[in-house]
Design an enzyme around this catalytic site. Sequence first.
Site, PDB file in Angstrom:
ATOM      1  N   ARG A 396     -32.001   4.970  -1.713  1.00 60.84           N
ATOM      2  CA  ARG A 396     -30.889   4.238  -2.330  1.00 60.84           C
ATOM      3  C   ARG A 396     -31.098   4.150  -3.836  1.00 60.84           C
ATOM      4  O   ARG A 396     -32.148   4.468  -4.366  1.00 60.84           O
ATOM      5  CB  ARG A 396     -30.754   2.829  -1.741  1.00 60.84           C
ATOM      6  N   ASP A 421     -32.744  -3.620   1.426  1.00 61.14           N
ATOM      7  CA  ASP A 421     -33.427  -4.039   0.201  1.00 61.14           C
ATOM      8  C   ASP A 421     -34.776  -4.669   0.543  1.00 61.14           C
ATOM      9  O   ASP A 421     -35.138  -4.854   1.712  1.00 61.14           O
ATOM     10  CB  ASP A 421     -32.576  -5.057  -0.561  1.00 61.14           C
ATOM     11  N   ARG A 688     -21.065  -6.059 -13.075  1.00 58.55           N
ATOM     12  CA  ARG A 688     -20.640  -6.493 -11.745  1.00 58.55           C
ATOM     13  C   ARG A 688     -20.562  -8.015 -11.765  1.00 58.55           C
ATOM     14  O   ARG A 688     -21.343  -8.669 -12.466  1.00 58.55           O
ATOM     15  CB  ARG A 688     -21.668  -6.013 -10.712  1.00 58.55           C
ATOM     16  N   ARG A 873      17.925  10.579   8.974  1.00 58.08           N
ATOM     17  CA  ARG A 873      17.441  11.848   9.517  1.00 58.08           C
ATOM     18  C   ARG A 873      18.595  12.720  10.014  1.00 58.08           C
ATOM     19  O   ARG A 873      18.612  13.173  11.156  1.00 58.08           O
ATOM     20  CB  ARG A 873      16.445  11.592  10.642  1.00 58.08           C
ATOM     21  N   TYR A 912      30.629  33.179   9.903  1.00 54.67           N
ATOM     22  CA  TYR A 912      30.448  32.246   8.800  1.00 54.67           C
ATOM     23  C   TYR A 912      28.974  32.116   8.421  1.00 54.67           C
ATOM     24  O   TYR A 912      28.082  32.175   9.279  1.00 54.67           O
ATOM     25  CB  TYR A 912      30.975  30.858   9.178  1.00 54.67           C
TER      26      TYR A 912
END
Length: 1014
Positions: A396, A421, A688, A873, A912
């Site tokens: 880390r 930690d 922070r 739609r 057409y």
Amino acid sequence: MNKKKIMSILVSAFLITNLSSNIIFADIKENVYINQYSEGNRSQPIAEKLVPRSEIQASATSALTGEGPEKAIDGNTSTLWHTPWAGVDIQINPQSLTLKLGKTRNISSICVTPRQEGTNGMITDYKIYSGDDVIAEGKWKSDSSDKYVVFDNPISTDNIRIEAISTVGDENNKHASIAEVEVYELADTPVKLAESNNKVINNGNGGNYEGDISEISLLEEGTAIIRFTNNGSSLFSISNNERTNEHFHVYINGGAIGYELRKQSGNLATGSVNKALNAGINTIAFKAEKGKGYSIYLNGEKILTSSSITANFLSTLEGLNTLSLGKTDRPSGSNEYNFTGEIDFFELYSKPLADRYLKERTGETTSKDLPFPEGAVKTEPVDIFTPGELGSNNFRIPALYTTKDGTVLASIDVRKGGGHDAPNNIDTGIKRSTDGGVTWDEGKIILDYPGASSAIDTSLLQDDETGRIFLIVTHFAEGYGFGNSKTGSGYVEIEGKRYLKLLGANDTIYTVREGVVYDSNGEATNYTVDNNNELYENGNRIGNVLLSNSPLKVMGTSFLSLIYSDDDGQTWSDPIDLNKEVKTDWMRFLGTGPGKGHQIKTGRYAGRLLFPVYLTNASGFQSSAVIYSDDNGATWNIGETATDGRLMDNGDRASAETITTNTSGGVGQLTECQVVEMPNGQLKMFMRNTGGNSGRVRIATSFDGGATWEDDVVRDENIKEPYCQLSVINYSQKIDGKDAIIFAIPDANYPNRVNGTVRVGLITENGSYENGEPRYDIEWRYNKVVAPGTYGYSCLSEMPNGEIGLFYEGRGSRQMSFTRMNIDYLKADLLQDVPAANIKSYTTNSENNIYDPGDKISLNVTFDQTVSLIGDRTITADIGGKEVLLTLANSKGGSEYTFEGTVPADISNGNYTITIKGKSGLKIVNVVNKVTDITEDRNTGLNVQVGEEVQSVDKTLLQDLVDSTSNLIKEDYTEESWILYEKALEVANKFLVNEIAVQEEVDAAKPTLENAYK
């Protein structure tokens, strides 16, 4: 009626979308093997179940000792079946793995997982047998992705044999290997229990489901699929709206995607994962399997699996009475997690659908890599530290630094005791790159305290004058960390000198003076301590003062350790404890602001070395500061904190020493930090923070090289701060003509650490402070998400060639990734040149394209990429001057849409061209949130015949004849002749004006008229 067959001019096509895994279909009838997407998502929802491994017996033609066939069905992809090292010529003597299934089963698919490390024996060409019959054969990619073989018609068999025809690896075609095989058998047919489409939801409104949910509320397992535009909160839910906590929902929150199954008594099941979403449309699937657990799929990838033997899905909830899209319906006053956005479709099935189907269906919205503009550079991430290196599976806190000689250093926490930690066994590791981050050496441990002591959170800095490289790191003795650090410096001051404190039995205080241990009365003892913290009594080692079992040990508090290198990071000094110089006794914790330090380049304090730090007082309140040196790192001082002097709500000024969360008065805590320099030498500290209106980056300003900080700590509203370490550096060159800084942080809200974003900030002078110092603002002109998905701590450094290096936590504590990019990449708007979806083709569903008035007509519109259609739609077609309303009937694969309508009853027969009229009110959006413009008329290029085809008739001669008789005089003819002439003329004129007259009739009228008047 005879109808002539007319082929459509354009042919429909399907979008090919790639998944992260290579999924192969086997078409048993035609013996064709193709990628599942190249047929345009042909699969239908299917439910299948895994044949239990406990009911399978595996055997093989040969196997290496310890890597037998049973390893291919042990559920562990780290083990494998492997043929002997002696090897055979597989092309002459194919090797195979046979699975006896315990009984005859209807096998629907097989998943073969190749070895995950290395390539030796990885199968490419293969055959799969049931007994002696070949039921599938083909070629797999030589990579580690899962390989699926899917049977259109389930195979009834009690055995499966996988035969390697050719392989890759150290010796091609000499070995065969398979990590894992999963065999799936057909389960009960799934039933679609609920469906909803085309919802535009505003703050939770507009997504109510009106159907009956009585059957849904009893589901013990099932599958839900939803396609939506990227937004936050609850996507769909099933709840008891009379109870605060009786609900199930799937949600997105910042960068987290998750689910919650909750009762009044508490959570039954929850799960979430940090994953990047498309900017436009996304597809999520949620699958519940009774007694197994829950899974989430996103845009072609299975992103979350939560195992639970007690999983019973909705049947565990009571009184469920609502199904909602875009919110969780709860009693008044409860948080309903309201969603604002668009939902293309939602489907809920009675069974857990096949893993491969869910990857396919959600994979329709897989986002392709965006093209880079010319000159832009961004490398693929590489993992600098990986599990197994340096004796650890966890790493880390990345730090990155480019030295004067162009070497790039990457330091890291080597967390041998797990990813957490301190307290933990954490060492400091480092790797070097001498080619600008292209390649890295094998790395080494440069700081290893004994036992489970820790060195956590490194920061790097080089003195430009001496070339010495410094690394500081927070250090704890065994058993201690941030949470239980004790208040104090760890030193005792005696007659103006500070000595390391040791604690004995009953916390008796000792001090270490020049290696000799003195008692609390100032008398020398028989104890000594060496430079490695080893404790001796009468010359005999009896412990280490950093270990919990030592008779004498250091105070359980934080220490700042410094090491240095004078050879460009190849070797490092022994650690020096800085607490003696910089930590005071009111501090409970003092630690590094991980990343890098800074040497001031300009102004009165040019040459000063400084490292960002943060600290806590006795109450645990956090504050940011720097330690600094004006003598090339020989001695260090600590400045005031950015907390000191801040104005609290009660009008008092804050003090870092005494402030508490109860007395902070709106002043939030400032924690991990980094520092950059303004053009005149002024410093900006980015921090922070938590509490006191947190959630955005805080910036403090120093006019005296970090010794003190301006009272006003600015909240930068432009940058989210999810309580994660940040990185910011000065850039050596001007950008857009201005001095610039580069900044990196997760672009997410607390507590999500996702979407690693790099920003370019331009420094602009904007007035001045009361003391006359220039006021600098940061214009965040460019930003780019460079690491989608999980992204934690990071560190930036400018590479020798001017590129930006980014070293970051890419996946928890196991993936420490590095990438390089240049400024052109950061400035580029990658989405700008990405087109909206284009219509690729139009087709009809008619075999002959001839219609009668009143017939149903279907028009297929195929796009060149996956899209969602939101809003009205319908489309309007012009056929022969008549407007035909076509309504969306169905879709396929996310890219082909079929509209249906009726040929007008009053239209004349004829041939057409179909024209689609321009319209508004229908949003056609793709995965990058680009919207297709359909406001202009579009010629489809399609011709349709209405009624019988009318043949061309030449009336020229008859018309000329009629015209030539216009000057005839009645008196020149007998009465009888004139009557005959008038009748013949009437017939001729009738055929001239008759649009459906045929040539034979016209030709016959001419001689009749001629004979009548001659």
